[in-house]
Enzyme design. Sequence first.
Site, mmCIF file in Angstrom:
data_model
loop_
_atom_site.group_PDB
_atom_site.id
_atom_site.type_symbol
_atom_site.label_atom_id
_atom_site.label_comp_id
_atom_site.label_asym_id
_atom_site.label_seq_id
_atom_site.Cartn_x
_atom_site.Cartn_y
_atom_site.Cartn_z
ATOM 1 C CE LYS A 177 -3.908 -2.080 2.439
ATOM 2 N NZ LYS A 177 -4.911 -1.920 1.369
ATOM 3 C CG ASP A 231 -8.153 -5.243 5.876
ATOM 4 O OD1 ASP A 231 -9.254 -4.786 5.516
ATOM 5 O OD2 ASP A 231 -7.378 -5.819 5.105
ATOM 6 C CG ASP A 268 -3.793 -4.064 -1.081
ATOM 7 O OD1 ASP A 268 -3.946 -4.535 0.065
ATOM 8 O OD2 ASP A 268 -4.033 -2.877 -1.350
ATOM 9 N NE ARG A 315 -10.683 -9.143 -3.821
ATOM 10 C CZ ARG A 315 -10.846 -8.095 -4.619
ATOM 11 N NH1 ARG A 315 -10.986 -8.259 -5.927
ATOM 12 N NH2 ARG A 315 -10.868 -6.875 -4.130
#
Length: 477
Positions: free
Chosen positions: A258, A268, A327, A331
């Site tokens: 990031k 997160d 990143d 998922r």
Amino acid sequence: MKTNTIQKLEDFAGTILIPVFETYAKSLVPIEFHGVSVHSKVFYGKKDTHYLFEKYDSTHIFIGLGKDPDYKSLKTIFRRISSNNKELFNTNVALVIPENYTNEQFEASLSGLVLGTYDFGHFKSEKQQHPFLDSNFELQLFSKKNHDKTIAKALKIVNAQLEILRLVDFPPNIVTPKYLANWASESGKKYGFSVEVLGHQASEKAGLNSFLAVGKGSQNEPQFVIMNYIPEGSNDKTKHVGLVGKGITFDTGGLNIKTAAMVQMKCDMAGGAAVFGAMQLIADLKLPIKVSAIVPCAENSVDAKSFLPSDVIQSYSGHSIEIIDTDAEGRLVLADGLSYLIKNFNPEYIIDIATLTGSCVGTFGYECAGLFTNNNELSKQIQESGDAVGERLWQLPLWDCYKQDIESDIADVKNYSGKPVAGAISAAKFLEFFTENHKAWAHIDIAGVAFGDGEFAKSKYATAYGVHLLTKFIENL
């Protein structure tokens, strides 16, 4: 917090909290309040206003509610009063419950007062305890009705939310995957749900390869947390809900590191935290619904062992995944969580919740979560549950035309479209690929509502979004 209901205020010495709807303000304040002559100033009861005056040995705080406050507004109003007026709260505090209050309005108000005790200075050497947290404190409730059930429920709700505020606000060197697994185990013992934790070796044996790939670059071992709540008297006809939450305790972005806002990435795991909080609350309320929940906990870090862009990895479902962006890791852990849940528990309803995409923030800002499902009835149920508790959602499409965004030349699916548009939708399409065409699955993207700016701290902080929403949805079933 302990409470006690009283029916007289004439002789009460202390701080009296008086909620005032805007409609009734003119008749209440200028004349007399429950036998106590008050100041002649007209207080209109407009939302986000309050009027304070002292008379003899009592302090009256008139709290403006507006004309028709919703659940979230009430909770915020009372959290503000509780947080900003600590010096006025001694051992004698009374809350007047308006006669026209609904149970939900009282629940929100009491929840807000207790939320106001939350202190962000977890690791400060000098801390001042909120008066409400004193073991001898007892909130007096002025009402002609019995509110015991609502009080008990409100306190259970806010206790679960306070737990999750701490989990999300704590730093990542404290809240590791192992910390979350231990928290879940202790919560299960206390509230009555079973917990199984698969460490690295057990996860590898189970074939949770997509989940394990994310944690390869971290010194903190990933933990695949499996929880089950079975209510008393359940049988084959008892409804069964499955929950999956993203538990990334810190996200550097991996090798696709990031370039901005990494400092906030302790949040997160807020989706996983919402599932933890919901499990605590569901069991505490003893809801008559079976709930199976999975929180894959890992840290996405940078190391020589980190997984690479262009890697092809396997998943629990047996499908291969091409890694376009490290990143887009949330998922990947959710994919294995969903597949594991479906194969081993096969619940009637499935909801996954995650701080998944910046794209969702670009769409909605910080006002609501993104909702994705092909089941219109499920969408309606979730949205209504959210509206009822001030945790709003809005549905976005899952049309097949977006399927091309996750198609891979080399593997069954790829984890990132690479496009600057429709990021939240393509992420949801990726998750849908691992649901085995389940007829009642929904994905909730909470990237914009789980952690953000507000009036209660100088920096961004947790909201506990999802704890009450998930519980309310299950309660409504």
